[in-house]
Design a protein around this motif. Structure first.
Motif, PDB file in Angstrom:
ATOM      1  N   PHE A  86       0.833  -1.197   0.000  1.00 41.95           N
ATOM      2  CA  PHE A  86       0.000   0.000   0.000  1.00 41.95           C
ATOM      3  C   PHE A  86       0.868   1.248   0.000  1.00 41.95           C
ATOM      4  O   PHE A  86       2.029   1.211   0.383  1.00 41.95           O
ATOM      5  CB  PHE A  86      -0.902   0.014   1.245  1.00 41.95           C
ATOM      6  CG  PHE A  86      -1.986  -1.018   1.202  1.00 41.95           C
ATOM      7  CD1 PHE A  86      -3.235  -0.697   0.678  1.00 41.95           C
ATOM      8  CD2 PHE A  86      -1.772  -2.305   1.670  1.00 41.95           C
ATOM      9  CE1 PHE A  86      -4.247  -1.653   0.632  1.00 41.95           C
ATOM     10  CE2 PHE A  86      -2.771  -3.257   1.625  1.00 41.95           C
ATOM     11  CZ  PHE A  86      -4.013  -2.923   1.098  1.00 41.95           C
ATOM     12  N   SER A  87       0.258   2.377  -0.380  1.00 42.44           N
ATOM     13  CA  SER A  87       1.012   3.623  -0.435  1.00 42.44           C
ATOM     14  C   SER A  87       1.249   4.238   0.944  1.00 42.44           C
ATOM     15  O   SER A  87       2.114   5.091   1.097  1.00 42.44           O
ATOM     16  CB  SER A  87       0.314   4.639  -1.341  1.00 42.44           C
ATOM     17  OG  SER A  87      -0.960   4.952  -0.834  1.00 42.44           O
ATOM     18  N   SER A  88       0.500   3.778   1.962  1.00 40.51           N
ATOM     19  CA  SER A  88       0.704   4.334   3.306  1.00 40.51           C
ATOM     20  C   SER A  88       0.483   3.271   4.384  1.00 40.51           C
ATOM     21  O   SER A  88      -0.175   2.254   4.149  1.00 40.51           O
ATOM     22  CB  SER A  88      -0.244   5.508   3.558  1.00 40.51           C
ATOM     23  OG  SER A  88      -1.559   5.051   3.756  1.00 40.51           O
ATOM     24  N   GLU A  89       1.010   3.562   5.534  1.00 42.95           N
ATOM     25  CA  GLU A  89       0.847   2.686   6.692  1.00 42.95           C
ATOM     26  C   GLU A  89      -0.625   2.573   7.084  1.00 42.95           C
ATOM     27  O   GLU A  89      -1.112   1.492   7.404  1.00 42.95           O
ATOM     28  CB  GLU A  89       1.662   3.245   7.855  1.00 42.95           C
ATOM     29  CG  GLU A  89       1.533   2.469   9.133  1.00 42.95           C
ATOM     30  CD  GLU A  89       2.365   3.046  10.278  1.00 42.95           C
ATOM     31  OE1 GLU A  89       2.376   2.407  11.344  1.00 42.95           O
ATOM     32  OE2 GLU A  89       2.975   4.118  10.110  1.00 42.95           O
ATOM     33  N   GLU A  90      -1.339   3.704   7.033  1.00 43.09           N
ATOM     34  CA  GLU A  90      -2.737   3.720   7.433  1.00 43.09           C
ATOM     35  C   GLU A  90      -3.587   2.800   6.555  1.00 43.09           C
ATOM     36  O   GLU A  90      -4.471   2.090   7.040  1.00 43.09           O
ATOM     37  CB  GLU A  90      -3.298   5.154   7.394  1.00 43.09           C
ATOM     38  CG  GLU A  90      -2.684   6.080   8.431  1.00 43.09           C
ATOM     39  CD  GLU A  90      -1.283   6.594   8.037  1.00 43.09           C
ATOM     40  OE1 GLU A  90      -0.935   6.566   6.822  1.00 43.09           O
ATOM     41  OE2 GLU A  90      -0.530   6.975   8.934  1.00 43.09           O
ATOM     42  N   GLU A  91      -3.309   2.812   5.249  1.00 44.59           N
ATOM     43  CA  GLU A  91      -4.073   1.966   4.334  1.00 44.59           C
ATOM     44  C   GLU A  91      -3.822   0.481   4.605  1.00 44.59           C
ATOM     45  O   GLU A  91      -4.752  -0.323   4.632  1.00 44.59           O
ATOM     46  CB  GLU A  91      -3.717   2.295   2.886  1.00 44.59           C
ATOM     47  CG  GLU A  91      -4.155   3.674   2.466  1.00 44.59           C
ATOM     48  CD  GLU A  91      -3.606   4.101   1.123  1.00 44.59           C
ATOM     49  OE1 GLU A  91      -4.130   5.090   0.595  1.00 44.59           O
ATOM     50  OE2 GLU A  91      -2.667   3.471   0.602  1.00 44.59           O
ATOM     51  N   ALA A  92      -2.567   0.124   4.822  1.00 44.34           N
ATOM     52  CA  ALA A  92      -2.227  -1.270   5.126  1.00 44.34           C
ATOM     53  C   ALA A  92      -2.886  -1.697   6.438  1.00 44.34           C
ATOM     54  O   ALA A  92      -3.396  -2.816   6.550  1.00 44.34           O
ATOM     55  CB  ALA A  92      -0.715  -1.452   5.188  1.00 44.34           C
ATOM     56  N   ASP A  93      -2.885  -0.816   7.420  1.00 42.89           N
ATOM     57  CA  ASP A  93      -3.535  -1.123   8.697  1.00 42.89           C
ATOM     58  C   ASP A  93      -5.037  -1.352   8.514  1.00 42.89           C
ATOM     59  O   ASP A  93      -5.599  -2.296   9.075  1.00 42.89           O
ATOM     60  CB  ASP A  93      -3.321   0.008   9.707  1.00 42.89           C
ATOM     61  CG  ASP A  93      -1.927   0.022  10.299  1.00 42.89           C
ATOM     62  OD1 ASP A  93      -1.225  -1.003  10.212  1.00 42.89           O
ATOM     63  OD2 ASP A  93      -1.533   1.076  10.846  1.00 42.89           O
ATOM     64  N   LYS A  94      -5.703  -0.494   7.730  1.00 40.02           N
ATOM     65  CA  LYS A  94      -7.145  -0.649   7.507  1.00 40.02           C
ATOM     66  C   LYS A  94      -7.461  -2.001   6.881  1.00 40.02           C
ATOM     67  O   LYS A  94      -8.402  -2.672   7.286  1.00 40.02           O
ATOM     68  CB  LYS A  94      -7.681   0.480   6.619  1.00 40.02           C
ATOM     69  CG  LYS A  94      -7.858   1.802   7.323  1.00 40.02           C
ATOM     70  CD  LYS A  94      -8.665   2.784   6.503  1.00 40.02           C
ATOM     71  CE  LYS A  94      -7.933   3.213   5.269  1.00 40.02           C
ATOM     72  NZ  LYS A  94      -8.628   4.247   4.495  1.00 40.02           N
ATOM     73  N   ALA A  95      -6.664  -2.401   5.887  1.00 40.18           N
ATOM     74  CA  ALA A  95      -6.898  -3.692   5.228  1.00 40.18           C
ATOM     75  C   ALA A  95      -6.649  -4.842   6.194  1.00 40.18           C
ATOM     76  O   ALA A  95      -7.394  -5.827   6.213  1.00 40.18           O
ATOM     77  CB  ALA A  95      -6.007  -3.828   3.998  1.00 40.18           C
ATOM     78  N   ASP A  96      -5.611  -4.723   7.011  1.00 40.32           N
ATOM     79  CA  ASP A  96      -5.291  -5.763   7.986  1.00 40.32           C
ATOM     80  C   ASP A  96      -6.386  -5.875   9.040  1.00 40.32           C
ATOM     81  O   ASP A  96      -6.816  -6.971   9.398  1.00 40.32           O
ATOM     82  CB  ASP A  96      -3.943  -5.449   8.635  1.00 40.32           C
ATOM     83  CG  ASP A  96      -3.490  -6.502   9.624  1.00 40.32           C
ATOM     84  OD1 ASP A  96      -3.791  -7.701   9.419  1.00 40.32           O
ATOM     85  OD2 ASP A  96      -2.818  -6.148  10.607  1.00 40.32           O
ATOM     86  N   TRP A  97      -6.868  -4.741   9.518  1.00 32.67           N
ATOM     87  CA  TRP A  97      -7.845  -4.719  10.600  1.00 32.67           C
ATOM     88  C   TRP A  97      -9.271  -4.976  10.113  1.00 32.67           C
ATOM     89  O   TRP A  97     -10.207  -5.052  10.921  1.00 32.67           O
ATOM     90  CB  TRP A  97      -7.789  -3.390  11.336  1.00 32.67           C
ATOM     91  CG  TRP A  97      -6.482  -3.146  12.027  1.00 32.67           C
ATOM     92  CD1 TRP A  97      -5.567  -4.090  12.427  1.00 32.67           C
ATOM     93  CD2 TRP A  97      -5.937  -1.892  12.383  1.00 32.67           C
ATOM     94  NE1 TRP A  97      -4.481  -3.483  13.003  1.00 32.67           N
ATOM     95  CE2 TRP A  97      -4.675  -2.125  12.994  1.00 32.67           C
ATOM     96  CE3 TRP A  97      -6.355  -0.577  12.252  1.00 32.67           C
ATOM     97  CZ2 TRP A  97      -3.856  -1.111  13.464  1.00 32.67           C
ATOM     98  CZ3 TRP A  97      -5.544   0.438  12.715  1.00 32.67           C
ATOM     99  CH2 TRP A  97      -4.312   0.163  13.325  1.00 32.67           C
ATOM    100  N   ALA A  98      -9.465  -5.103   8.804  1.00 29.86           N
ATOM    101  CA  ALA A  98     -10.816  -5.317   8.263  1.00 29.86           C
ATOM    102  C   ALA A  98     -11.389  -6.652   8.702  1.00 29.86           C
ATOM    103  O   ALA A  98     -12.583  -6.884   8.579  1.00 29.86           O
ATOM    104  CB  ALA A  98     -10.784  -5.238   6.735  1.00 29.86           C
ATOM    105  N   GLY A  99     -10.530  -7.515   9.226  1.00 26.24           N
ATOM    106  CA  GLY A  99     -11.028  -8.792   9.726  1.00 26.24           C
ATOM    107  C   GLY A  99     -10.910  -9.894   8.708  1.00 26.24           C
ATOM    108  O   GLY A  99      -9.980  -9.950   7.920  1.00 26.24           O
TER     109      GLY A  99
END
Length: 126
Positions: A86-99
């Motif tokens: 992903f282009s940012s840490e926040e985006e990767a975190d959102k995808a990871d935390w999506a469950g």
């Protein structure tokens, strides 16, 4: 104590590591990081376009690759491993935390990873 400078040496392979969030934050203070996800147990029918389309809902994808794994004697079917950056840490975190992630009819395991950011070679701007 001598300092070793490895500026002219290019690594042969990137190393991806999985760390607790607090450790990623500390590492990010010292180094520029690329943020991504490893996806395990993908169907062999999934391609990079499918994987990228699935994860775009959480952000901008900068890289996406799939490697097919050979069929082992314990399982009846082959599978594939995917990597999405992903282009940012926040985006990767959102995808990871999506469950729970269900891609191409299969339950997949997603693991958050980071890698040291590699500098673009000169003249490679697109």
């Amino acid at each position: 104590m001598a300092s070793v400078v490895m500026k002219n040496m290019e690594p042969q392979r990137r190393v991806y590591i999985s760390l607790p969030k607090k450790c990623m934050t500390v590492l990010a203070e010292k180094c520029k990081l690329d943020h991504g996800l490893f996806i395990k147990d993908l169907s062999t029918y999934i391609n990079e376009g499918d994987l990228q389309a699935y994860f775009q809902q959480w952000g901008s994808i900068t890289a996406c690759t799939i490697k097919k794994t050979p069929q082992d004697s314990d399982s009846k079917s082959a599978s594939a491993l995917g990597f999405v950056m992903f282009s940012s840490e926040e985006e990767a975190d959102k995808a990871d935390w999506a469950g729970h992630h269900y891609i191409g009819g299969m339950d997949v395991e997603v693991k958050r990873v980071v890698s040291l950011k590699m500098d673009e070679p000169e003249g490679s701007e697109g």
